[in-house]
Enzyme design. Structure first.
Site, short mmCIF file in Angstrom:
data_model
loop_
_atom_site.label_atom_id
_atom_site.label_comp_id
_atom_site.label_asym_id
_atom_site.label_seq_id
_atom_site.Cartn_x
_atom_site.Cartn_y
_atom_site.Cartn_z
N ARG A 169 83.18 13.35 -18.68
CA ARG A 169 82.82 13.34 -20.10
C ARG A 169 84.03 13.24 -21.04
O ARG A 169 83.88 13.02 -22.23
CB ARG A 169 81.98 14.58 -20.44
CG ARG A 169 80.52 14.40 -20.00
CD ARG A 169 79.67 15.55 -20.46
NE ARG A 169 79.82 16.70 -19.58
CZ ARG A 169 79.53 17.95 -19.94
NH1 ARG A 169 79.11 18.21 -21.17
NH2 ARG A 169 79.67 18.94 -19.08
N GLY A 227 92.14 24.82 -13.19
CA GLY A 227 93.16 24.04 -13.90
C GLY A 227 92.74 23.59 -15.28
O GLY A 227 93.55 23.12 -16.07
N GLY A 231 89.08 17.74 -10.33
CA GLY A 231 87.99 17.11 -11.08
C GLY A 231 88.44 15.95 -11.96
O GLY A 231 89.58 15.89 -12.42
N ARG A 239 116.56 9.65 -33.90
CA ARG A 239 116.08 9.25 -32.58
C ARG A 239 116.88 9.92 -31.46
O ARG A 239 117.94 10.51 -31.71
CB ARG A 239 116.11 7.73 -32.49
CG ARG A 239 115.04 7.12 -33.42
CD ARG A 239 115.26 5.66 -33.64
NE ARG A 239 115.25 4.91 -32.40
CZ ARG A 239 115.67 3.65 -32.29
NH1 ARG A 239 116.14 3.01 -33.36
NH2 ARG A 239 115.62 3.04 -31.14
N ASN A 251 81.81 34.52 -15.18
CA ASN A 251 82.97 34.30 -14.33
C ASN A 251 83.95 33.36 -15.04
O ASN A 251 83.57 32.27 -15.44
CB ASN A 251 82.48 33.68 -13.02
CG ASN A 251 83.62 33.21 -12.12
OD1 ASN A 251 84.75 33.65 -12.27
ND2 ASN A 251 83.28 32.32 -11.19
N ALA A 283 132.58 -2.43 -50.80
CA ALA A 283 131.14 -2.66 -50.86
C ALA A 283 130.83 -4.09 -50.44
O ALA A 283 131.58 -5.02 -50.75
CB ALA A 283 130.62 -2.41 -52.27
N GLU A 313 75.29 30.97 -10.24
CA GLU A 313 75.53 29.81 -11.11
C GLU A 313 74.30 29.49 -11.94
O GLU A 313 73.18 29.83 -11.56
CB GLU A 313 75.92 28.60 -10.25
CG GLU A 313 77.26 28.75 -9.55
CD GLU A 313 78.41 29.01 -10.50
OE1 GLU A 313 78.66 28.18 -11.40
OE2 GLU A 313 79.08 30.05 -10.36
C1 UD1 Z 1 83.11 27.33 -12.11
C2 UD1 Z 1 82.48 28.54 -11.46
C3 UD1 Z 1 81.71 29.35 -12.50
C4 UD1 Z 1 82.62 29.72 -13.64
C5 UD1 Z 1 83.29 28.50 -14.22
C6 UD1 Z 1 84.31 28.88 -15.23
C7 UD1 Z 1 81.93 27.86 -9.18
C8 UD1 Z 1 80.86 27.43 -8.26
N1 UD1 Z 1 81.57 28.10 -10.42
O1 UD1 Z 1 82.05 26.52 -12.54
O2 UD1 Z 1 81.17 30.50 -11.91
O3 UD1 Z 1 81.89 30.41 -14.63
O4 UD1 Z 1 83.96 27.75 -13.18
O5 UD1 Z 1 84.82 27.74 -15.85
O6 UD1 Z 1 83.05 27.97 -8.77
N2 UD1 Z 1 87.29 21.56 -8.86
C9 UD1 Z 1 87.94 21.03 -7.78
N3 UD1 Z 1 87.23 20.50 -6.76
C10 UD1 Z 1 85.88 20.49 -6.74
C11 UD1 Z 1 85.20 21.05 -7.84
C12 UD1 Z 1 85.93 21.58 -8.87
O7 UD1 Z 1 89.17 21.02 -7.75
O8 UD1 Z 1 85.32 19.99 -5.75
C13 UD1 Z 1 88.07 22.11 -9.96
C14 UD1 Z 1 87.81 21.40 -11.26
O9 UD1 Z 1 88.71 20.31 -11.43
C15 UD1 Z 1 88.04 22.48 -12.27
C16 UD1 Z 1 87.69 23.75 -11.55
O10 UD1 Z 1 87.71 23.43 -10.18
O11 UD1 Z 1 89.41 22.55 -12.66
C17 UD1 Z 1 86.28 24.26 -11.92
O12 UD1 Z 1 85.35 23.30 -11.56
P1 UD1 Z 1 84.04 23.05 -12.39
O13 UD1 Z 1 83.25 21.99 -11.73
O14 UD1 Z 1 84.37 22.86 -13.82
O15 UD1 Z 1 83.29 24.43 -12.17
P2 UD1 Z 1 82.19 25.00 -13.07
O16 UD1 Z 1 80.90 24.34 -12.76
O17 UD1 Z 1 82.62 25.02 -14.46
#
Ligand code: UD1
Ligand code: CA
Length: 466
Positions: A16, A103, A12, A339, A171, A429, A156
């Site tokens: 924001r 992550g 991601g 340093r 979750n 000095a 969700e």
């Molecule tokens: C996800 C969970 C939700 C949970 C929440 C906890 C799903 C559908 N939902 O939602 O149930 O409560 O995490 O924080 O899984 N990412 C990718 N590739 C993508 C999309 C996301 O690598 O295509 C990664 C993001 O970088 C992030 C993590 O997955 O590190 C979670 O993604 P995010 O979009 O924040 O999921 P949430 O909507 O928060």
């Protein structure tokens, strides 16, 4: 070592955050969120890790420098799609269990990862979702259980009904899966559609739970009973909240280990720092990275210590110290800068406005005020007077200076490198030393004082000619 592995989702952007970097590189206590997550996995015994990267993936690759496998998710089609990108990696770890982590949720503890695995194995589960009960579940996937308490599905925010929205067990985004079952279930995830645009937009990893239950296999939620583990940061305000929580945890851990923090104002300690008992940390002190500090030290106020090794009984008052070593009993400050590459020996005394750069200072040496020591090897028992400097740079090259044991460097001496002052030698000095001074010698390198008798009366300086 276990045969288990982990897939960490880190593709991601985190719009924001308004950052040019991927969201998972945003820092909590000066440590990127992704490092908290990988460290927790490694500490739980899982060091075979594959990171799913996307936005500015090269920055994450650079950050880990080959330490972990990475796969690029070129289009961000959801958490389910993200895990699919790691298919080959998961296949290599079949049979076995795969840990999936977000992550951007840095507060997941290694203990929770381990306890959830025990739960996963004891229940003969194909999937274990790590959950937590939170005050405000908005935005999280809700854990939907049947009347007898068994996990039914994860829904969700977008898809949740009004009654489901009330559920406050959410979750965390961390799961244990049987590797082979996860691979099969990913195929069964049905994509969500964007009704307006009429196209498939997202594959939810959470939907794998239903697919698994439909196969008649076990899926369960492990309630980690700590609301913090789910916390992530979508913007800098939430990032500050994570910092606050993490900061309090680290300070508390240090205090329980015997470190005194009489006032925590402005005190930030890295989760990877090690501080021994009976050391006190005073306000305005930031301890970064993998700093190690011994016992009976007084650090602060207003000090910044990064990736440094500090011995026992050291006093650092308003000191900035980067990638350096300070040995037992050294006293420094206020207003000292050490340093990288510097080693300050035992019982060295350093006073106000002193800077060291890539220099080694022998034990019991004293550098009391207003001095710059760069690219220099100083022996033990040396005394630097006020206002000395090493001229280590001629505009093109840097050269080293050597000062022997028990030498005495007079006030306002300039040591023009490369140059060597011998053991027990003195510089007068105000000297500019450009030639080596032998052991036991005195070097005077300044013009002799001459007196012009009655000069004032003869010349009548202009300012008196009113
Ligand atoms: C996800 C969970 C939700 C949970 C929440 C906890 C799903 C559908 N939902 O939602 O149930 O409560 O995490 O924080 O899984 N990412 C990718 N590739 C993508 C999309 C996301 O690598 O295509 C990664 C993001 O970088 C992030 C993590 O997955 O590190 C979670 O993604 P995010 O979009 O924040 O999921 P949430 O909507 O928060
Ligand atoms: Ca999130």
């Amino acid at each position: 070592m276990s045969s288990n592995c982990a897939v960490i989702l880190a593709a991601g952007q985190g719009t924001r955050m308004k950052s040019s970097k991927p969201k998972v590189l945003a820092e909590v206590l000066f440590k990127p969120m992704i490092d908290w997550v990988t460290d927790a996995a490694v500490a739980a015994g899982i060091d075979d890790i594959c990171l799913v990267t996307g936005f500015k993936h090269e920055l994450i690759e650079e950050h880990f420098d080959g330490r972990f496998r990475t796969v690029v998710q070129s289009e961000l089609l959801g958490t389910g799609h993200a895990v699919m990108q790691a298919k080959d990696f998961i296949k290599e770890h079949t049979p076995g269990n795969v840990l999936v982590l977000n992550g951007d949720a840095p507060l997941i503890p290694e203990e929770t990862i381990k306890a959830a695995l025990d739960f996963h194995i004891a229940g003969n589960n194909a999937a274990t979702v790590i959950s937590a009960k939170v005050e405000n579940p908005f935005g999280y996937g809700r854990i939907i259980r049947s009347k007898d308490g068994r996990l039914k599905r994860i829904v969700e925010e977008k898809e949740a009904t009004a009654t489901e929205k009330i559920v406050n067990e959410v979750n965390s985004g961390a799961y244990w899966f049987s590797s082979s079952v996860l691979l099969e279930s990913l195929e069964g995830i049905v994509e969500k559609h964007d009704k307006k645009k009429d196209k498939a937009v997202e594959y939810y990893l959470t939907d794998a739970v239903e697919v698994i239950l439909e196969k008649g296999l076990n899926a369960a939620a492990y309630d980690a009973s700590s609301p913090e583990i789910v916390l992530g940061a979508n913007d800098r305000v939430q990032l500050q909240q994570l910092n606050d929580i993490a900061r309090r945890h680290v300070l508390r851990k240090n205090m329980l280990n015997g470190v005194s923090i009489p006032c925590a104002d402005g005190v930030i300690i890295s989760p990877d720092a090690h501080i021994k008992a009976d050391t006190e940390i005073l306000p305005g002190t930031i301890i970064k990275g993998r700093t190690v500090i011994g016992s009976d030290c007084s650090i602060g106020p207003n000090s910044l210590i990064e990736d440094s090794e500090i011995g026992d009984g050291v006093v650092l008052n308003s000191v900035q110290c980067y990638s350096a070593q300070v040995k037992n009993g050294a006293h420094m400050g206020p207003f000292v800068r050490v340093r990288p590459g510097s080693v300050i020996g035992e019982n060295v005394k350093v006073g106000n406005f002193v800077e060291f750069k890539n220099s080694v200072i022998g034990s019991n040496t004293s550098v009391a005020h207003l001095t710059y020591i760069g690219d220099t090897d100083v022996g033990s028992g040396v005394n630097f007077g006020c206002g000395c400097a090493t001229a280590n740079y001629n505009g093109k090259d840097k050269s080293r200076t050597e000062v022997g044991d028990n030498a005495f460097i007079g006030c306002d001496t300039c040591l023009v490198a490369p140059v060597k002052v011998g053991n027990n030698a003195y510089t007068a000095a105000g000297s500019v030393i450009t030639e080596d001074v032998p052991d036991n010698a005195l070097a005077i390198a300044r013009s002799k004082e001459s007196i012009k008798k009655d000069w004032v009366n003869r010349k009548k300086p202009y300012r008196w000619q009113k």
